[in-house]
Design a protein around this motif. Structure first.
Motif, PDB file in Angstrom:
ATOM      1  N   ASP A 114       0.841  -1.195   0.000  1.00 49.23           N
ATOM      2  CA  ASP A 114       0.000   0.000   0.000  1.00 49.23           C
ATOM      3  C   ASP A 114       0.880   1.250   0.000  1.00 49.23           C
ATOM      4  O   ASP A 114       1.548   1.563   0.983  1.00 49.23           O
ATOM      5  CB  ASP A 114      -0.884  -0.020   1.267  1.00 49.23           C
ATOM      6  N   GLU A 115       0.861   1.947  -1.122  1.00 50.96           N
ATOM      7  CA  GLU A 115       1.761   3.104  -1.266  1.00 50.96           C
ATOM      8  C   GLU A 115       1.451   4.251  -0.310  1.00 50.96           C
ATOM      9  O   GLU A 115       2.301   5.079  -0.022  1.00 50.96           O
ATOM     10  CB  GLU A 115       1.660   3.636  -2.700  1.00 50.96           C
ATOM     11  N   SER A 116       0.197   4.280   0.179  1.00 47.65           N
ATOM     12  CA  SER A 116      -0.180   5.397   1.046  1.00 47.65           C
ATOM     13  C   SER A 116       0.365   5.215   2.473  1.00 47.65           C
ATOM     14  O   SER A 116       0.325   6.141   3.283  1.00 47.65           O
ATOM     15  CB  SER A 116      -1.696   5.550   1.083  1.00 47.65           C
ATOM     16  N   VAL A 117       0.866   4.023   2.769  1.00 48.50           N
ATOM     17  CA  VAL A 117       1.393   3.774   4.121  1.00 48.50           C
ATOM     18  C   VAL A 117       2.864   4.207   4.198  1.00 48.50           C
ATOM     19  O   VAL A 117       3.682   3.815   3.371  1.00 48.50           O
ATOM     20  CB  VAL A 117       1.266   2.273   4.500  1.00 48.50           C
ATOM     21  N   ASP A 118       3.194   5.065   5.169  1.00 45.56           N
ATOM     22  CA  ASP A 118       4.574   5.555   5.319  1.00 45.56           C
ATOM     23  C   ASP A 118       5.302   4.852   6.450  1.00 45.56           C
ATOM     24  O   ASP A 118       6.513   4.895   6.540  1.00 45.56           O
ATOM     25  CB  ASP A 118       4.563   7.060   5.615  1.00 45.56           C
ATOM     26  N   CYS A 119       4.523   4.266   7.357  1.00 45.77           N
ATOM     27  CA  CYS A 119       5.142   3.658   8.540  1.00 45.77           C
ATOM     28  C   CYS A 119       4.273   2.490   9.004  1.00 45.77           C
ATOM     29  O   CYS A 119       3.038   2.589   8.993  1.00 45.77           O
ATOM     30  CB  CYS A 119       5.234   4.728   9.633  1.00 45.77           C
ATOM     31  N   VAL A 120       4.919   1.401   9.368  1.00 44.07           N
ATOM     32  CA  VAL A 120       4.168   0.293   9.982  1.00 44.07           C
ATOM     33  C   VAL A 120       4.703   0.122  11.397  1.00 44.07           C
ATOM     34  O   VAL A 120       5.902  -0.088  11.594  1.00 44.07           O
ATOM     35  CB  VAL A 120       4.334  -1.023   9.192  1.00 44.07           C
ATOM     36  N   ALA A 121       3.828   0.275  12.370  1.00 44.04           N
ATOM     37  CA  ALA A 121       4.255   0.187  13.772  1.00 44.04           C
ATOM     38  C   ALA A 121       3.635  -1.055  14.399  1.00 44.04           C
ATOM     39  O   ALA A 121       2.458  -1.347  14.177  1.00 44.04           O
ATOM     40  CB  ALA A 121       3.808   1.421  14.529  1.00 44.04           C
ATOM     41  N   ALA A 122       4.444  -1.786  15.148  1.00 43.75           N
ATOM     42  CA  ALA A 122       3.925  -2.978  15.809  1.00 43.75           C
ATOM     43  C   ALA A 122       3.486  -2.606  17.222  1.00 43.75           C
ATOM     44  O   ALA A 122       4.173  -1.861  17.906  1.00 43.75           O
ATOM     45  CB  ALA A 122       4.997  -4.047  15.856  1.00 43.75           C
ATOM     46  N   TYR A 123       2.343  -3.115  17.622  1.00 44.67           N
ATOM     47  CA  TYR A 123       1.928  -2.855  19.008  1.00 44.67           C
ATOM     48  C   TYR A 123       1.587  -4.181  19.683  1.00 44.67           C
ATOM     49  O   TYR A 123       1.192  -5.150  19.039  1.00 44.67           O
ATOM     50  CB  TYR A 123       0.741  -1.887  19.068  1.00 44.67           C
ATOM     51  N   GLN A 124       1.786  -4.177  20.996  1.00 40.19           N
ATOM     52  CA  GLN A 124       1.507  -5.390  21.764  1.00 40.19           C
ATOM     53  C   GLN A 124       0.055  -5.382  22.179  1.00 40.19           C
ATOM     54  O   GLN A 124      -0.379  -4.478  22.898  1.00 40.19           O
ATOM     55  CB  GLN A 124       2.355  -5.395  23.038  1.00 40.19           C
ATOM     56  N   GLU A 125      -0.690  -6.389  21.698  1.00 36.30           N
ATOM     57  CA  GLU A 125      -2.099  -6.469  22.099  1.00 36.30           C
ATOM     58  C   GLU A 125      -2.200  -6.797  23.579  1.00 36.30           C
ATOM     59  O   GLU A 125      -2.974  -6.229  24.323  1.00 36.30           O
ATOM     60  CB  GLU A 125      -2.806  -7.523  21.270  1.00 36.30           C
ATOM     61  N   GLU A 126      -1.351  -7.750  23.962  1.00 37.30           N
ATOM     62  CA  GLU A 126      -1.301  -8.118  25.373  1.00 37.30           C
ATOM     63  C   GLU A 126       0.113  -7.976  25.870  1.00 37.30           C
ATOM     64  O   GLU A 126       1.050  -8.431  25.228  1.00 37.30           O
ATOM     65  CB  GLU A 126      -1.751  -9.565  25.554  1.00 37.30           C
ATOM     66  N   ARG A 127       0.261  -7.318  27.001  1.00 36.36           N
ATOM     67  CA  ARG A 127       1.602  -7.142  27.534  1.00 36.36           C
ATOM     68  C   ARG A 127       1.974  -8.300  28.445  1.00 36.36           C
ATOM     69  O   ARG A 127       1.205  -8.654  29.335  1.00 36.36           O
ATOM     70  CB  ARG A 127       1.681  -5.845  28.332  1.00 36.36           C
ATOM     71  N   ASN A 128       3.171  -8.859  28.220  1.00 38.47           N
ATOM     72  CA  ASN A 128       3.616  -9.952  29.098  1.00 38.47           C
ATOM     73  C   ASN A 128       4.386  -9.370  30.275  1.00 38.47           C
ATOM     74  O   ASN A 128       5.568  -9.612  30.428  1.00 38.47           O
ATOM     75  CB  ASN A 128       4.548 -10.911  28.346  1.00 38.47           C
ATOM     76  N   GLU A 129       3.720  -8.574  31.078  1.00 41.78           N
ATOM     77  CA  GLU A 129       4.421  -7.982  32.219  1.00 41.78           C
ATOM     78  C   GLU A 129       3.458  -7.892  33.386  1.00 41.78           C
ATOM     79  O   GLU A 129       2.269  -8.147  33.246  1.00 41.78           O
ATOM     80  CB  GLU A 129       4.979  -6.604  31.846  1.00 41.78           C
ATOM     81  N   GLY A 130       3.981  -7.511  34.545  1.00 47.59           N
ATOM     82  CA  GLY A 130       3.163  -7.460  35.751  1.00 47.59           C
ATOM     83  C   GLY A 130       1.980  -6.507  35.612  1.00 47.59           C
ATOM     84  O   GLY A 130       2.008  -5.566  34.816  1.00 47.59           O
ATOM     85  N   ALA A 131       0.922  -6.788  36.399  1.00 48.35           N
ATOM     86  CA  ALA A 131      -0.298  -5.987  36.313  1.00 48.35           C
ATOM     87  C   ALA A 131      -0.024  -4.529  36.674  1.00 48.35           C
ATOM     88  O   ALA A 131      -0.552  -3.610  36.038  1.00 48.35           O
ATOM     89  CB  ALA A 131      -1.358  -6.568  37.235  1.00 48.35           C
ATOM     90  N   LEU A 132       0.845  -4.298  37.671  1.00 45.42           N
ATOM     91  CA  LEU A 132       1.119  -2.930  38.124  1.00 45.42           C
ATOM     92  C   LEU A 132       1.745  -2.111  37.003  1.00 45.42           C
ATOM     93  O   LEU A 132       1.294  -0.997  36.695  1.00 45.42           O
ATOM     94  CB  LEU A 132       2.057  -2.976  39.344  1.00 45.42           C
ATOM     95  N   LEU A 133       2.758  -2.694  36.359  1.00 44.35           N
ATOM     96  CA  LEU A 133       3.453  -2.003  35.279  1.00 44.35           C
ATOM     97  C   LEU A 133       2.515  -1.755  34.103  1.00 44.35           C
ATOM     98  O   LEU A 133       2.479  -0.662  33.515  1.00 44.35           O
ATOM     99  CB  LEU A 133       4.649  -2.853  34.833  1.00 44.35           C
TER     100      LEU A 133
END
Ligand code: UDP
Ligand code: MG
Length: 320
Positions: A114-133
């Motif tokens: 897709d030529e209109s896309v300039d950047c693809v960013a990955a995001y974590q749907e679920e974080r594998n870290e403690g609940a507090l953080l």
């Protein structure tokens, strides 16, 4: 050059060679023209020695190794890496293999189709870290999205692939207090978000303590919003109104009802409250002023000690 991988490394002696091998395995039949831009951010272990070995033993590969004179932080490392990268596409990826090279292939596919896309960013749907953080991070995104004029996506990291136009735009912002997630959003362009799962870190330690993250969060808010400054105007105004109402009540009780209002306790409370509020607002002002002070010194974002694989080895004046 089609793709540059910018890899900030701080105390990653156990990871850099594994990272190099894993990327080459994944890219083997999929990407042919790519380079590694390792940035050794003043590591105290053998990261630089390992990177130097990689560079010397793998002349068939395109490898650059930038090494800082001390630890300047991941933000500076990313900036230096982006500046040295020569690819049409540039991907920032951690050295610890928590972000897998397969996701980079997916990003490439997305940006190429897709030529209109300039950047693809990955995001974590679920974080594998403690609940507090995890809750702390979510609260940060809620607050900064309310305060700042740019959008921040919860869970999105610096794991991103950019086209050349966007890399140049990011590099044009050479501010000292860098908060890349804000800068990526501020420059505009069209970013596509894809979900990925961060793996467990197998070797070495995370460099982010809770305190460091907290400081980073405050830096982000100060860098992308001036609303906290206006907060002091609002607080001052509300306190002034409250004191007028209190005065009216006291005068009413004294003159109309003839009640003597016991003063000492309320005066102490008021003094403490006002003193606290004033210090709080001064503190906010100080945060901004400190940033202005440091920025006006115009210091470089990093100092390079070494640059292996640089095109023009004689060009010593552009070390930073
Ligand atoms: N890093 C860096 N300079 C620093 C801290 C970290 O270059 O001062 C690098 C680190 O080597 C890694 C990446 O930034 O490649 C992400 O760091 P880390 O894995 O500690 O962060 P986390 O994954 O825990 O958020
Ligand atoms: Mg990590």
């Amino acid at each position: 050059m089609k793709l540059s991988l910018v890899v900030p490394c701080y105390n990653e002696e156990a990871n850099v060679k594994r990272f190099f091998n894993e990327v080459n395995n994944v890219f083997l039949c999929n990407v042919d023209d790519y380079e590694f831009v390792f940035v050794n951010d003043g590591s105290k272990d053998k990261t630089f020695d390992n990177l130097k070995e990689l560079y010397e033993e793998n002349s068939a590969y395109n490898i650059q190794v930038l090494s800082f004179s001390r630890n300047f932080g991941k933000e500076s490392a990313m900036y230096a890496g982006l500046k040295a990268a020569k690819g049409d596409y540039v991907c920032i990826i951690d050295a610890d293999l928590q972000q897998s090279p397969e996701v980079v292939l997916k990003m490439l596919e997305e940006i190429e189709k897709d030529e209109s896309v300039d950047c693809v960013a990955a995001y974590q749907e679920e974080r594998n870290e403690g609940a507090l953080l995890s809750n702390f991070k979510s609260a940060f995104y809620t607050i900064i999205n309310k305060l700042a004029e740019v959008d921040f996506v919860n869970g999105a990291s610096d794991f991103r692939l950019f086209n050349r136009k966007m890399v140049d735009a990011v590099l044009s912002m050479s501010e000292y207090h860098r908060f890349s997630k804000g800068i990526f959003s501020w420059v505009g362009f069209n970013t596509k978000y894809i979900a990925y799962e961060a793996k467990e870190r197998e070797h070495g330690e995370s460099k982010w303590s809770f305190l460091k993250l907290f400081k980073y969060a405050i830096d982000g808010i100060v860098a992308f919003s001036t609303l906290p400054l206006r907060l002091s105007i609002a607080t001052g105004f509300i306190t002034a109104i409250a004191s007028i109402i209190y005065l009216i009540v006291v005068v009413f009780q004294k003159l109309i009802q003839g009640i003597d209002v016991p003063g000492y306790a309320s005066i102490i409370v008021l003094i403490l409250f006002l003193g606290g509020m004033q210090l709080f607002c001064l503190g906010i002002l100080g945060e901004y002023l400190a940033k202005v002070y440091v920025q006006t010194k115009n210091r470089p974002l990093y100092i390079l000690k070494e640059h292996l694989g640089k095109d023009d080895e004689n060009d010593k004046n552009t070390l930073y």
